[in-house]
Enzyme design. Sequence first.
Site, PDB file in Angstrom:
ATOM      1  CB  CYS A   1       2.491   7.150  -3.462  1.00 44.65           C
ATOM      2  SG  CYS A   1       2.416   8.855  -4.111  1.00 44.65           S
TER       3      CYS A   1
ATOM      4  CD  GLU B   1      -1.205   6.069  -4.029  1.00 42.78           C
ATOM      5  OE1 GLU B   1      -1.560   6.169  -2.846  1.00 42.78           O
ATOM      6  OE2 GLU B   1      -0.412   6.879  -4.571  1.00 42.78           O
TER       7      GLU B   1
ATOM      8  CE  LYS C   1       0.690   6.488   0.287  1.00 45.31           C
ATOM      9  NZ  LYS C   1      -0.044   7.376  -0.645  1.00 45.31           N
TER      10      LYS C   1
END
Length: 269
Positions: free
Chosen positions: A145, A42, A111
């Site tokens: 994540c 990330e 995200k």
Amino acid sequence: MRTGLLQGPRGLPASTRESLAALEQAAAEAAARGARLLVTDEMFLTGYALGDAVAEVAEPAGGPAARHIAGIAARHAVAIVHGYPELDGDRVHNAARLTGPDGSVLADYRKTHLFGDYERSVFTPGDRPLVQATLDGVRIGLLICYDVEFPEAVRAHALAGTELLVVPTALMRPYEFVPETLLPVRAFENGMYIAYVNRCGPEGDYDFVGGSCLAGPDGVVRARAGAGPELLVADVDLDLLRTTREQNPYLTDRRPELYGSLAARRTAR
């Protein structure tokens, strides 16, 4: 499909230029080891702990760094997933792009579940929960994540046919249980491979734990990194995936008519 997992940073990157140089080297090594896909962590391009400065280093999805990465992918005939801060007007997204082995754009993901006060203060969450592409006959999905810690997000990919879920990550202490325990369970309960690629070492107020792994649809981890920089290479076996899905009844035994309450924003007390 042989997959490379690049756990970093290999020395804290001082610039996007240094990150791109490290990626060139990793792509060459991964390709030499037979990989067709290389996944970074990330915010690979810039580092994670940037504070308000993230807007200063963010680039549009098709910006200079993305074009440079397209060249790396084409030179080494390896697809690349890279994490970066994406500039879109006056908004910044925590994003990942999948670039094909010919340098073409295969998928872009933002995200959707932002973690903690820092991320919520500098990033705008994405609104597309399901992003997929096909590479060498493998259906690849993207999350970032914290997204993978929501079972609904991973199950949506399983139901849409994702076979390899790619997850660039910046997981810090004390959450080591995520790659050690949660990821193999997520892979098993959804009948898929998950490539979870983490940062490692101290950065700002964070201490990233490493532990990147490729978990299989049978819940077995095919490769796992330690606490330091490392390039893992492991195989995604579609024959095993199909056999496992035939033997594991979770997806076929679901009863969606009972799950309406899962759409509620919060549980009533």
